[in-house]
Design a protein around this motif. Sequence first.
Motif, short mmCIF file in Angstrom:
data_model
loop_
_atom_site.label_atom_id
_atom_site.label_comp_id
_atom_site.label_asym_id
_atom_site.label_seq_id
_atom_site.Cartn_x
_atom_site.Cartn_y
_atom_site.Cartn_z
N HIS A 112 0.83 -1.21 0.00
CA HIS A 112 0.00 0.00 0.00
C HIS A 112 0.86 1.25 0.00
O HIS A 112 1.99 1.24 0.50
CB HIS A 112 -1.01 -0.01 1.15
CG HIS A 112 -0.43 0.09 2.53
ND1 HIS A 112 -0.27 1.29 3.17
CD2 HIS A 112 0.02 -0.85 3.39
CE1 HIS A 112 0.23 1.08 4.39
NE2 HIS A 112 0.43 -0.22 4.54
N ASP A 272 6.13 2.84 5.92
CA ASP A 272 4.90 2.03 5.92
C ASP A 272 3.92 2.67 4.97
O ASP A 272 3.28 3.66 5.32
CB ASP A 272 4.33 1.95 7.34
CG ASP A 272 3.04 1.15 7.41
OD1 ASP A 272 2.66 0.54 6.40
OD2 ASP A 272 2.42 1.12 8.50
N GLU A 302 -5.13 1.35 2.90
CA GLU A 302 -4.87 0.23 3.82
C GLU A 302 -4.95 0.70 5.26
O GLU A 302 -5.43 -0.03 6.13
CB GLU A 302 -3.50 -0.39 3.53
CG GLU A 302 -3.28 -1.74 4.22
CD GLU A 302 -2.85 -1.64 5.68
OE1 GLU A 302 -3.02 -2.62 6.43
OE2 GLU A 302 -2.32 -0.57 6.09
N GLU A 303 -4.46 1.91 5.50
CA GLU A 303 -4.38 2.40 6.88
C GLU A 303 -5.75 2.64 7.51
O GLU A 303 -5.86 2.81 8.72
CB GLU A 303 -3.54 3.68 6.95
CG GLU A 303 -2.06 3.48 6.58
CD GLU A 303 -1.31 2.57 7.54
OE1 GLU A 303 -1.87 2.13 8.55
OE2 GLU A 303 -0.13 2.29 7.25
N ASP A 345 4.00 -5.85 3.37
CA ASP A 345 3.71 -4.75 4.28
C ASP A 345 4.70 -4.84 5.45
O ASP A 345 5.16 -5.93 5.80
CB ASP A 345 2.26 -4.84 4.78
CG ASP A 345 1.73 -3.48 5.26
OD1 ASP A 345 2.55 -2.56 5.47
OD2 ASP A 345 0.51 -3.36 5.43
#
Length: 469
Positions: A112, A272, A302-303, A345
Amino acid sequence: MEEKQKSAGELRREALLYQPKNGYDRLSAQEGAEMEAYCADYKKFLDAGKTERECVAEAVRLAEGKGFKPFTRGMAIQPGDKLYRVNRGKSVMLAVVGSKPLSEGASIGAAHIDSPRLDLKPNPLYEDGELAFFKTHYYGGIRKYQWVTIPLELHGVVALKDGTTVSVSIGAGADEPRFTIDDLLPHLGAEQSKKPLGEAIPGESLNILVGSRPFEDDEGSDRVKLAVLDLLNQKYGIVEEDFISAELEVVPAFQATDIGFDRSLIGAYGHDDRVCAYACLAGLLGLGTPEHTAVCMLADKEEIGSTGVSGMKSAAFDTFMSDLCDAQRVPLKACYERSFCLSADVTAAYDPNFTEVYEKRNSARVNYGVGLCKYTGSRGKSGASDASAELVGWVRKVLDEAGVVWQMAELGKVDAGGGGTVACYMAERDIDTLDAGVPVLSMHSPFETVSKLDCYMTYRAAKAVYESK
Ligand code: MN
Ligand code: MN
Protein backbone atom coordinates in the motif's frame (compact mmCIF):
# COMPACT_ATOMS: atom_id res chain seq x y z
CA MET A 1 46.29 -26.56 7.32
CA GLU A 2 44.73 -29.30 9.30
CA GLU A 3 41.03 -28.69 9.91
CA LYS A 4 39.84 -29.39 13.36
CA GLN A 5 37.55 -32.40 13.52
CA LYS A 6 34.05 -31.34 14.52
CA SER A 7 32.63 -33.08 17.57
CA ALA A 8 29.45 -35.14 17.31
CA GLY A 9 27.66 -32.41 19.24
CA GLU A 10 28.81 -29.70 16.82
CA LEU A 11 27.68 -31.73 13.84
CA ARG A 12 24.26 -32.42 15.35
CA ARG A 13 23.98 -28.76 16.32
CA GLU A 14 24.58 -27.69 12.71
CA ALA A 15 22.17 -30.27 11.39
CA LEU A 16 19.30 -29.75 13.81
CA LEU A 17 19.23 -26.26 15.28
CA TYR A 18 17.71 -23.24 13.49
CA GLN A 19 20.37 -20.59 13.78
CA PRO A 20 19.40 -17.34 12.02
CA LYS A 21 22.31 -15.08 11.16
CA ASN A 22 22.62 -11.34 10.89
CA GLY A 23 22.24 -10.50 7.20
CA TYR A 24 25.57 -8.69 7.13
CA ASP A 25 27.30 -12.02 7.85
CA ARG A 26 25.83 -13.36 4.62
CA LEU A 27 26.05 -10.31 2.34
CA SER A 28 28.62 -10.40 -0.50
CA ALA A 29 30.52 -7.26 -1.53
CA GLN A 30 28.55 -7.19 -4.78
CA GLU A 31 25.25 -7.44 -2.91
CA GLY A 32 26.43 -4.65 -0.60
CA ALA A 33 27.02 -2.34 -3.56
CA GLU A 34 23.68 -3.29 -5.13
CA MET A 35 21.97 -2.64 -1.77
CA GLU A 36 23.41 0.90 -1.57
CA ALA A 37 22.34 1.70 -5.14
CA TYR A 38 18.87 0.29 -4.51
CA CYS A 39 18.45 2.30 -1.30
CA ALA A 40 19.61 5.53 -2.98
CA ASP A 41 16.81 5.05 -5.54
CA TYR A 42 14.34 4.19 -2.79
CA LYS A 43 15.10 7.43 -0.96
CA LYS A 44 14.40 9.38 -4.17
CA PHE A 45 11.07 7.53 -4.50
CA LEU A 46 10.17 8.54 -0.93
CA ASP A 47 11.02 12.19 -1.49
CA ALA A 48 9.00 12.24 -4.73
CA GLY A 49 5.94 10.58 -3.17
CA LYS A 50 4.63 12.00 0.09
CA THR A 51 1.00 11.02 -0.67
CA GLU A 52 -0.69 8.09 -2.42
CA ARG A 53 -1.39 10.26 -5.48
CA GLU A 54 2.25 11.35 -5.72
CA CYS A 55 3.41 7.73 -5.32
CA VAL A 56 1.15 6.69 -8.21
CA ALA A 57 2.52 9.48 -10.40
CA GLU A 58 6.11 8.52 -9.55
CA ALA A 59 5.45 4.79 -10.10
CA VAL A 60 3.94 5.56 -13.52
CA ARG A 61 6.87 7.82 -14.41
CA LEU A 62 9.36 5.06 -13.51
CA ALA A 63 7.28 2.39 -15.30
CA GLU A 64 6.92 4.42 -18.50
CA GLY A 65 10.68 4.88 -18.44
CA LYS A 66 10.94 1.08 -18.60
CA GLY A 67 8.50 0.79 -21.50
CA PHE A 68 5.24 0.15 -19.61
CA LYS A 69 2.06 1.18 -21.47
CA PRO A 70 -1.48 1.86 -20.22
CA PHE A 71 -3.61 -1.29 -20.43
CA THR A 72 -7.11 -0.77 -21.81
CA ARG A 73 -9.92 -3.30 -21.96
CA GLY A 74 -9.90 -5.40 -25.10
CA MET A 75 -6.20 -4.87 -25.84
CA ALA A 76 -4.37 -7.95 -27.16
CA ILE A 77 -1.49 -9.05 -24.91
CA GLN A 78 1.72 -10.94 -25.64
CA PRO A 79 4.32 -12.52 -23.33
CA GLY A 80 6.75 -9.81 -22.24
CA ASP A 81 4.19 -6.99 -22.54
CA LYS A 82 4.57 -4.36 -19.81
CA LEU A 83 1.26 -2.83 -18.79
CA TYR A 84 -0.25 -0.61 -16.13
CA ARG A 85 -3.57 0.85 -15.08
CA VAL A 86 -4.16 3.71 -12.66
CA ASN A 87 -7.24 3.61 -10.47
CA ARG A 88 -8.53 7.16 -9.93
CA GLY A 89 -5.05 8.54 -9.41
CA LYS A 90 -4.70 6.83 -6.03
CA SER A 91 -3.69 3.26 -6.74
CA VAL A 92 -1.88 1.60 -9.60
CA MET A 93 -1.65 -1.95 -10.96
CA LEU A 94 1.21 -3.04 -13.18
CA ALA A 95 1.84 -6.33 -14.99
CA VAL A 96 4.50 -8.06 -17.05
CA VAL A 97 2.79 -10.75 -19.13
CA GLY A 98 4.34 -14.17 -18.59
CA SER A 99 5.20 -16.91 -21.07
CA LYS A 100 2.62 -19.23 -19.44
CA PRO A 101 -1.09 -18.46 -19.78
CA LEU A 102 -2.92 -16.81 -16.87
CA SER A 103 -4.74 -20.11 -16.30
CA GLU A 104 -1.49 -21.16 -14.58
CA GLY A 105 -1.81 -18.28 -12.16
CA ALA A 106 -0.13 -14.91 -11.63
CA SER A 107 2.67 -13.95 -9.23
CA ILE A 108 1.46 -10.90 -7.35
CA GLY A 109 3.28 -8.42 -5.14
CA ALA A 110 0.80 -6.21 -3.26
CA ALA A 111 1.66 -3.26 -1.03
CA HIS A 112 0.00 0.00 0.00
CA ILE A 113 1.07 3.55 -0.73
CA ASP A 114 -1.11 5.47 1.76
CA SER A 115 0.54 6.40 5.06
CA PRO A 116 -0.73 7.85 8.33
CA ARG A 117 -1.14 11.62 8.10
CA LEU A 118 -3.41 14.57 8.91
CA ASP A 119 -6.16 15.36 6.38
CA LEU A 120 -7.75 18.80 6.24
CA LYS A 121 -11.42 18.91 7.22
CA PRO A 122 -13.88 20.06 4.53
CA ASN A 123 -14.16 23.47 6.21
CA PRO A 124 -10.61 23.81 7.55
CA LEU A 125 -9.57 27.46 7.67
CA TYR A 126 -10.27 29.62 10.71
CA GLU A 127 -8.75 32.45 12.71
CA ASP A 128 -8.34 32.59 16.46
CA GLY A 129 -6.23 34.99 18.52
CA GLU A 130 -5.19 36.66 15.24
CA LEU A 131 -3.55 33.45 14.06
CA ALA A 132 -4.83 31.35 11.15
CA PHE A 133 -5.17 27.56 11.40
CA PHE A 134 -6.40 24.54 9.45
CA LYS A 135 -8.62 22.00 11.22
CA THR A 136 -7.53 18.39 10.56
CA HIS A 137 -8.91 14.89 10.89
CA TYR A 138 -6.12 12.37 11.25
CA TYR A 139 -5.88 9.45 8.81
CA GLY A 140 -4.75 6.04 10.07
CA GLY A 141 -3.32 5.08 13.42
CA ILE A 142 -1.21 7.92 14.74
CA ARG A 143 0.20 8.72 18.17
CA LYS A 144 -0.98 12.31 18.29
CA TYR A 145 1.77 13.60 20.57
CA GLN A 146 4.33 12.79 17.85
CA TRP A 147 2.82 15.26 15.37
CA VAL A 148 3.20 18.51 17.31
CA THR A 149 6.19 20.88 16.97
CA ILE A 150 7.59 19.30 13.82
CA PRO A 151 7.80 20.91 10.36
CA LEU A 152 4.91 19.90 8.10
CA GLU A 153 4.10 20.07 4.39
CA LEU A 154 0.78 20.34 2.57
CA HIS A 155 0.08 18.15 -0.47
CA GLY A 156 -3.04 17.32 -2.40
CA VAL A 157 -5.65 18.40 -4.88
CA VAL A 158 -8.55 20.84 -5.04
CA ALA A 159 -11.34 19.98 -7.47
CA LEU A 160 -13.09 23.06 -8.84
CA LYS A 161 -16.68 23.27 -9.98
CA ASP A 162 -15.56 23.81 -13.59
CA GLY A 163 -14.19 20.25 -13.63
CA THR A 164 -10.54 21.20 -13.37
CA THR A 165 -8.26 20.04 -10.57
CA VAL A 166 -5.55 22.10 -8.94
CA SER A 167 -2.52 20.31 -7.49
CA VAL A 168 -1.14 21.69 -4.26
CA SER A 169 2.35 21.08 -2.91
CA ILE A 170 3.83 23.43 -0.33
CA GLY A 171 6.83 22.75 1.85
CA ALA A 172 8.86 20.17 -0.04
CA GLY A 173 11.07 22.66 -1.91
CA ALA A 174 14.15 24.01 -0.15
CA ASP A 175 12.94 27.62 0.15
CA GLU A 176 9.24 26.91 0.57
CA PRO A 177 7.36 27.74 3.77
CA ARG A 178 6.28 24.90 6.06
CA PHE A 179 3.63 24.49 8.72
CA THR A 180 3.49 23.22 12.28
CA ILE A 181 1.24 22.33 15.21
CA ASP A 182 2.03 24.05 18.50
CA ASP A 183 2.31 22.41 21.90
CA LEU A 184 2.41 23.74 25.44
CA LEU A 185 5.61 25.00 26.97
CA PRO A 186 6.79 22.89 29.93
CA HIS A 187 6.40 25.95 32.19
CA LEU A 188 2.63 25.74 31.71
CA GLY A 189 2.37 22.05 30.90
CA ALA A 190 2.14 20.59 34.40
CA GLU A 191 -1.51 19.51 34.09
CA GLN A 192 -1.06 18.24 30.53
CA SER A 193 1.94 16.16 31.65
CA LYS A 194 -0.22 14.28 34.15
CA LYS A 195 -2.49 12.97 31.39
CA PRO A 196 -2.00 9.56 29.77
CA LEU A 197 0.08 9.77 26.57
CA GLY A 198 -2.94 9.05 24.38
CA GLU A 199 -4.99 11.86 25.89
CA ALA A 200 -2.46 14.67 26.28
CA ILE A 201 -2.94 15.84 22.68
CA PRO A 202 -6.63 15.48 21.70
CA GLY A 203 -7.46 14.94 18.01
CA GLU A 204 -9.28 18.27 17.84
CA SER A 205 -6.15 20.12 18.93
CA LEU A 206 -4.16 18.99 15.88
CA ASN A 207 -4.64 22.38 14.24
CA ILE A 208 -2.10 23.49 11.67
CA LEU A 209 -0.64 26.98 12.08
CA VAL A 210 -0.80 28.59 8.62
CA GLY A 211 -0.40 32.35 9.09
CA SER A 212 -0.30 35.41 11.32
CA ARG A 213 -0.15 38.49 9.08
CA PRO A 214 -3.41 40.45 8.79
CA PHE A 215 -4.80 41.71 5.49
CA GLU A 216 -3.85 45.33 4.94
CA ASP A 217 -6.40 48.11 4.52
CA ASP A 218 -9.24 46.17 6.04
CA GLU A 219 -11.36 46.98 9.05
CA GLY A 220 -13.32 43.71 9.20
CA SER A 221 -12.80 40.63 11.35
CA ASP A 222 -10.61 37.61 10.53
CA ARG A 223 -8.03 39.68 8.69
CA VAL A 224 -5.37 36.94 9.01
CA LYS A 225 -7.72 34.34 7.55
CA LEU A 226 -8.55 36.73 4.72
CA ALA A 227 -4.86 37.28 3.99
CA VAL A 228 -4.23 33.50 3.87
CA LEU A 229 -7.16 33.03 1.46
CA ASP A 230 -5.84 35.89 -0.64
CA LEU A 231 -2.47 34.14 -0.97
CA LEU A 232 -4.14 30.82 -1.83
CA ASN A 233 -6.31 32.57 -4.39
CA GLN A 234 -3.28 34.21 -6.02
CA LYS A 235 -1.30 30.96 -6.15
CA TYR A 236 -4.01 28.39 -6.88
CA GLY A 237 -7.05 30.36 -7.97
CA ILE A 238 -9.19 28.85 -5.20
CA VAL A 239 -11.77 30.35 -2.84
CA GLU A 240 -12.82 29.15 0.62
CA GLU A 241 -15.76 27.05 -0.64
CA ASP A 242 -13.37 25.03 -2.83
CA PHE A 243 -11.96 23.31 0.29
CA ILE A 244 -15.21 21.33 0.27
CA SER A 245 -14.05 19.37 -2.77
CA ALA A 246 -10.39 19.10 -1.84
CA GLU A 247 -8.11 16.35 -0.58
CA LEU A 248 -5.33 18.14 1.22
CA GLU A 249 -2.95 16.04 3.28
CA VAL A 250 -0.55 17.34 5.90
CA VAL A 251 2.62 15.25 6.06
CA PRO A 252 5.94 15.59 7.90
CA ALA A 253 8.50 17.82 6.17
CA PHE A 254 11.31 15.28 6.42
CA GLN A 255 13.45 14.14 3.52
CA ALA A 256 14.66 10.53 3.56
CA THR A 257 18.06 10.40 5.20
CA ASP A 258 20.71 7.87 6.24
CA ILE A 259 20.77 7.12 9.95
CA GLY A 260 23.75 6.03 12.04
CA PHE A 261 27.53 6.52 11.87
CA ASP A 262 27.62 3.51 9.53
CA ARG A 263 24.70 4.84 7.41
CA SER A 264 23.11 1.39 7.66
CA LEU A 265 19.58 2.68 8.30
CA ILE A 266 17.16 5.03 6.58
CA GLY A 267 14.95 7.48 8.46
CA ALA A 268 11.91 8.88 6.61
CA TYR A 269 8.21 9.55 6.65
CA GLY A 270 6.05 6.84 5.06
CA HIS A 271 8.23 3.71 5.04
CA ASP A 272 4.90 2.03 5.92
CA ASP A 273 4.32 0.94 3.30
CA ARG A 274 6.25 2.67 0.57
CA VAL A 275 9.29 0.59 1.51
CA CYS A 276 7.45 -2.56 0.36
CA ALA A 277 5.64 -0.74 -2.45
CA TYR A 278 8.97 0.32 -3.91
CA ALA A 279 10.36 -3.20 -3.46
CA CYS A 280 7.39 -4.69 -5.38
CA LEU A 281 7.62 -1.99 -8.02
CA ALA A 282 11.40 -2.15 -8.54
CA GLY A 283 11.26 -5.95 -8.67
CA LEU A 284 8.64 -5.77 -11.42
CA LEU A 285 10.30 -3.01 -13.45
CA GLY A 286 13.50 -5.03 -13.76
CA LEU A 287 11.82 -8.20 -15.07
CA GLY A 288 12.36 -9.77 -18.48
CA THR A 289 9.58 -12.15 -19.51
CA PRO A 290 8.64 -14.18 -16.42
CA GLU A 291 6.99 -17.62 -16.64
CA HIS A 292 3.92 -16.52 -14.68
CA THR A 293 2.42 -13.12 -15.35
CA ALA A 294 3.87 -10.83 -12.69
CA VAL A 295 1.55 -8.26 -11.14
CA CYS A 296 2.39 -5.37 -8.81
CA MET A 297 -0.55 -3.89 -6.94
CA LEU A 298 -0.02 -0.59 -5.13
CA ALA A 299 -3.15 0.01 -3.08
CA ASP A 300 -4.60 3.00 -1.27
CA LYS A 301 -6.59 3.12 2.00
CA GLU A 302 -4.87 0.23 3.82
CA GLU A 303 -4.38 2.40 6.88
CA ILE A 304 -8.14 2.83 7.29
CA GLY A 305 -9.17 -0.74 6.49
CA SER A 306 -8.52 -1.16 2.73
CA THR A 307 -11.97 0.29 2.14
CA GLY A 308 -13.23 2.54 -0.63
CA VAL A 309 -12.94 2.49 -4.37
CA SER A 310 -9.14 2.74 -4.32
CA GLY A 311 -8.54 0.26 -1.45
CA MET A 312 -7.65 -3.42 -1.74
CA LYS A 313 -11.30 -4.44 -1.22
CA SER A 314 -12.26 -2.54 -4.38
CA ALA A 315 -13.23 -4.53 -7.48
CA ALA A 316 -10.79 -2.37 -9.46
CA PHE A 317 -8.15 -5.06 -8.92
CA ASP A 318 -10.50 -7.83 -10.09
CA THR A 319 -11.43 -5.76 -13.11
CA PHE A 320 -7.79 -5.29 -14.05
CA MET A 321 -7.04 -8.99 -13.60
CA SER A 322 -10.19 -10.02 -15.41
CA ASP A 323 -9.37 -7.73 -18.35
CA LEU A 324 -5.95 -9.43 -18.55
CA CYS A 325 -7.58 -12.88 -18.32
CA ASP A 326 -10.17 -11.99 -20.98
CA ALA A 327 -7.33 -11.21 -23.38
CA GLN A 328 -6.29 -14.88 -23.03
CA ARG A 329 -9.86 -16.25 -22.73
CA VAL A 330 -9.08 -17.50 -19.23
CA PRO A 331 -11.77 -17.37 -16.50
CA LEU A 332 -10.63 -15.03 -13.70
CA LYS A 333 -11.38 -17.66 -11.05
CA ALA A 334 -9.09 -20.15 -12.82
CA CYS A 335 -6.29 -17.59 -12.65
CA TYR A 336 -6.91 -16.65 -9.00
CA GLU A 337 -6.98 -20.21 -7.66
CA ARG A 338 -3.48 -20.84 -9.02
CA SER A 339 -2.00 -17.43 -8.19
CA PHE A 340 0.29 -16.45 -5.34
CA CYS A 341 0.36 -13.08 -3.62
CA LEU A 342 3.15 -11.70 -1.50
CA SER A 343 1.28 -9.24 0.70
CA ALA A 344 4.20 -6.91 1.22
CA ASP A 345 3.71 -4.75 4.28
CA VAL A 346 5.98 -3.65 7.07
CA THR A 347 6.21 -5.40 10.41
CA ALA A 348 7.41 -4.21 13.81
CA ALA A 349 11.15 -4.51 14.40
CA TYR A 350 12.28 -5.73 17.81
CA ASP A 351 13.17 -2.61 19.77
CA PRO A 352 15.50 -3.18 22.75
CA ASN A 353 14.12 0.03 24.29
CA PHE A 354 10.64 -1.49 24.60
CA THR A 355 11.25 -5.18 25.24
CA GLU A 356 8.02 -5.59 27.22
CA VAL A 357 5.82 -5.71 24.10
CA TYR A 358 7.99 -8.12 22.08
CA GLU A 359 8.45 -11.86 22.29
CA LYS A 360 12.11 -12.11 21.45
CA ARG A 361 12.05 -15.57 19.87
CA ASN A 362 9.36 -14.58 17.38
CA SER A 363 10.09 -10.94 16.59
CA ALA A 364 11.54 -9.47 13.42
CA ARG A 365 15.05 -8.19 13.95
CA VAL A 366 16.73 -5.32 12.15
CA ASN A 367 19.20 -6.64 9.52
CA TYR A 368 17.82 -10.19 9.55
CA GLY A 369 16.14 -9.66 6.20
CA VAL A 370 12.57 -9.55 4.93
CA GLY A 371 10.17 -10.57 7.70
CA LEU A 372 7.64 -13.24 6.72
CA CYS A 373 4.47 -13.31 8.79
CA LYS A 374 2.37 -16.46 8.56
CA TYR A 375 -0.42 -14.51 10.18
CA THR A 376 -1.04 -10.99 11.47
CA GLY A 377 -4.24 -9.99 13.29
CA SER A 378 -4.70 -9.50 17.02
CA ARG A 379 -6.17 -11.34 20.01
CA GLY A 380 -6.21 -14.89 18.75
CA LYS A 381 -5.16 -14.07 15.14
CA SER A 382 -8.45 -12.24 14.60
CA GLY A 383 -8.60 -10.71 11.13
CA ALA A 384 -5.55 -12.61 9.85
CA SER A 385 -5.22 -14.43 6.55
CA ASP A 386 -3.00 -17.10 8.19
CA ALA A 387 -1.13 -18.73 5.31
CA SER A 388 -1.01 -22.53 5.16
CA ALA A 389 2.02 -24.55 6.18
CA GLU A 390 2.38 -25.74 2.58
CA LEU A 391 2.43 -22.18 1.29
CA VAL A 392 5.04 -21.05 3.82
CA GLY A 393 7.10 -24.11 2.87
CA TRP A 394 6.97 -23.14 -0.79
CA VAL A 395 7.99 -19.54 -0.05
CA ARG A 396 10.94 -20.74 2.07
CA LYS A 397 12.15 -22.73 -0.91
CA VAL A 398 11.70 -19.85 -3.40
CA LEU A 399 13.54 -17.36 -1.15
CA ASP A 400 16.36 -19.76 -0.25
CA GLU A 401 16.95 -20.68 -3.88
CA ALA A 402 17.17 -16.97 -4.73
CA GLY A 403 19.65 -16.31 -1.88
CA VAL A 404 17.25 -13.93 -0.08
CA VAL A 405 17.91 -13.22 3.61
CA TRP A 406 14.58 -13.69 5.37
CA GLN A 407 13.20 -14.25 8.85
CA MET A 408 9.91 -15.44 10.31
CA ALA A 409 8.16 -13.04 12.67
CA GLU A 410 5.09 -12.03 14.62
CA LEU A 411 4.17 -8.40 15.20
CA GLY A 412 4.54 -8.44 18.96
CA LYS A 413 3.63 -10.36 22.09
CA VAL A 414 0.36 -12.29 22.11
CA ASP A 415 -2.38 -9.87 23.26
CA ALA A 416 -0.01 -6.89 23.25
CA GLY A 417 -1.84 -5.49 20.23
CA GLY A 418 -1.70 -6.37 16.56
CA GLY A 419 -2.32 -5.16 13.06
CA GLY A 420 -3.65 -6.02 9.64
CA THR A 421 -2.58 -5.83 6.02
CA VAL A 422 -4.15 -6.37 2.60
CA ALA A 423 -3.40 -10.13 2.88
CA CYS A 424 -6.88 -11.17 3.98
CA TYR A 425 -8.53 -9.34 1.06
CA MET A 426 -6.28 -11.15 -1.40
CA ALA A 427 -6.89 -14.48 0.32
CA GLU A 428 -10.66 -13.87 0.18
CA ARG A 429 -10.33 -13.72 -3.61
CA ASP A 430 -9.09 -17.34 -3.52
CA ILE A 431 -5.46 -16.29 -3.95
CA ASP A 432 -2.83 -18.02 -1.79
CA THR A 433 -1.25 -15.16 0.16
CA LEU A 434 1.64 -14.69 2.56
CA ASP A 435 2.52 -11.54 4.48
CA ALA A 436 6.10 -10.33 4.25
CA GLY A 437 7.83 -7.01 4.72
CA VAL A 438 10.48 -4.77 6.16
CA PRO A 439 10.83 -4.57 9.96
CA VAL A 440 10.33 -0.94 11.07
CA LEU A 441 11.36 0.97 14.20
CA SER A 442 8.93 3.72 15.33
CA MET A 443 6.24 2.51 12.90
CA HIS A 444 3.48 5.03 12.12
CA SER A 445 5.51 7.90 13.57
CA PRO A 446 6.32 10.95 11.42
CA PHE A 447 9.90 9.63 11.09
CA GLU A 448 10.19 5.85 10.81
CA THR A 449 13.43 3.89 10.63
CA VAL A 450 14.31 0.81 8.57
CA SER A 451 17.56 -0.97 7.72
CA LYS A 452 19.00 -0.83 4.22
CA LEU A 453 19.69 -4.55 4.27
CA ASP A 454 16.06 -5.36 5.03
CA CYS A 455 14.83 -2.95 2.32
CA TYR A 456 17.10 -4.59 -0.24
CA MET A 457 16.13 -8.11 0.80
CA THR A 458 12.43 -7.27 0.50
CA TYR A 459 13.11 -6.16 -3.07
CA ARG A 460 14.99 -9.42 -3.68
CA ALA A 461 12.06 -11.37 -2.21
CA ALA A 462 9.56 -9.62 -4.51
CA LYS A 463 11.81 -10.33 -7.49
CA ALA A 464 12.14 -13.99 -6.48
CA VAL A 465 8.35 -14.30 -6.27
CA TYR A 466 7.84 -12.70 -9.72
CA GLU A 467 10.48 -15.02 -11.18
CA SER A 468 9.21 -18.16 -9.44
CA LYS A 469 8.24 -21.14 -11.60
MN1 MN B 1 1.28 -1.07 6.36
MN1 MN C 1 0.39 0.92 8.81
